[in-house]
Design an enzyme around this catalytic site. Structure first.
Site, PDB file in Angstrom:
ATOM      1  N   LYS A  86       0.978  -1.264  -0.184  1.00  0.00           N
ATOM      2  CA  LYS A  86       0.166   0.096  -0.162  1.00  0.00           C
ATOM      3  C   LYS A  86       0.836   1.320  -0.129  1.00  0.00           C
ATOM      4  O   LYS A  86       1.558   1.229   0.850  1.00  0.00           O
ATOM      5  CB  LYS A  86      -0.895  -0.095   1.296  1.00  0.00           C
ATOM      6  CG  LYS A  86      -1.928  -1.035   1.290  1.00  0.00           C
ATOM      7  CD  LYS A  86      -2.824  -1.156   2.636  1.00  0.00           C
ATOM      8  CE  LYS A  86      -3.724   0.077   2.614  1.00  0.00           C
ATOM      9  NZ  LYS A  86      -4.692   0.032   3.645  1.00  0.00           N
TER      10      LYS A  86
HETATM   11  O1  G3P Z   1      -6.656   1.299   5.441  1.00  0.00           O
HETATM   12  C1  G3P Z   1      -7.572   2.459   5.292  1.00  0.00           C
HETATM   13  C2  G3P Z   1      -8.884   2.364   5.958  1.00  0.00           C
HETATM   14  O2  G3P Z   1      -8.193   1.550   7.108  1.00  0.00           O
HETATM   15  C3  G3P Z   1      -9.240   3.590   6.495  1.00  0.00           C
HETATM   16  O3  G3P Z   1     -10.435   3.360   7.319  1.00  0.00           O
HETATM   17  O4  G3P Z   1     -11.996   3.683   9.068  1.00  0.00           O
HETATM   18  O5  G3P Z   1      -9.643   4.340   9.491  1.00  0.00           O
HETATM   19  O6  G3P Z   1     -11.275   5.543   7.935  1.00  0.00           O
HETATM   20  P1  G3P Z   1     -10.778   4.411   8.565  1.00  0.00           P
END
Ligand code: G3P
Length: 226
Positions: A86
């Site tokens: 990533k």
């Molecule tokens: O990998 C990106 C993702 O985990 C972001 O999710 O829930 O932290 O906005 P969040």
């Protein structure tokens, strides 16, 4: 369509792989840090749980292309199997994606908030692009609309890169993102569980059992039928 779990928690990963038709796991530095573990050893533990074929997405930390490339190559050396690196959709990240994709390394462009970021990451050679749907909504944008625009651009220009919609806090956002044609989703455990839950399903099953047991007896199943 692909289901991925967005977590670094081993018990959540074991649970999801036990219950659901999973295609992979995505991690990020925050999720890893939350587990307070040795990064490489923990990724190896995840790999053991999900198997060699399932996708494992692991993120680099540097903000320069040169070091991102070194990090990516280090991760590939250390972690076997179906590994995606990533890389944030920054200008240095795009440079790293261009170089690494030329080497045949599988890449996910992450921290995407606009369709233009996704388009450039795809052009650079990313296999997946990850728009952060809930985070876009949280700044009064429309995460689903961004996903829709990405899908439309990729269709328009016949781009093979897949949309991995990420950052969800409820089922409706997942549903609407998939309706736009997102190829895959990565969802935290709590929201993933809610994809299958419905009180009327539970109620219906309870009613079936009650009616059955009136006729055949409490606790009787098909196995008791002759
Ligand atoms: O990998 C990106 C993702 O985990 C972001 O999710 O829930 O932290 O906005 P969040």
């Amino acid at each position: 369509m692909l289901y991925l779990l967005d977590t670094a928690n081993l018990s959540e990963i074991r649970k999801a792989y036990d219950l659901y038709p999973m295609d992979g796991v995505t991690t990020n530095p925050t999720l890893i840090a939350n587990e307070q573990v040795n990064f490489i050893d923990h990724l190896k533990e995840i790999r053991l749980i999900i198997g060699e074929e399932s996708m494992l997405h692991a993120q680099v930390l540097s903000n320069t292309a040169e070091t991102m490339i070194e990090e990516a190559q280090y991760l590939l050396e250390k972690i076997g199997g179906n590994l995606y690196i990533k890389i944030p959709a920054t200008s240095q990240g795009i440079k790293a994606i261009k170089i690494l994709s030329q080497k045949g390394i599988k890449l996910t462009a992450t921290a995407i908030f606009t369709a233009q970021q996704a388009l450039m990451a795809a052009k650079a050679g990313a296999a997946f692009v990850a728009p952060y749907v809930n985070r876009i909504d949280n700044i009064s944008g429309s995460g689903v609309s961004v996903v829709e625009d990405i899908v439309r651009l990729f269709d328009t220009f016949d781009i093979n890169t897949k949309v991995l919609a990420a950052s969800f806090k409820n089922v409706q956002l997942v549903h609407n993102s998939l309706l736009t044609g997102a190829h895959s989703i990565t969802v935290n455990m709590e929201t993933f569980d809610m994809l299958i839950e419905h009180p009327l399903t539970d109620w219906s099953v309870d009613q079936f059992v009650k009616d059955w047991e009136l006729q055949y007896g409490r606790g009787k199943t098909v196995l008791d039928m002759i």
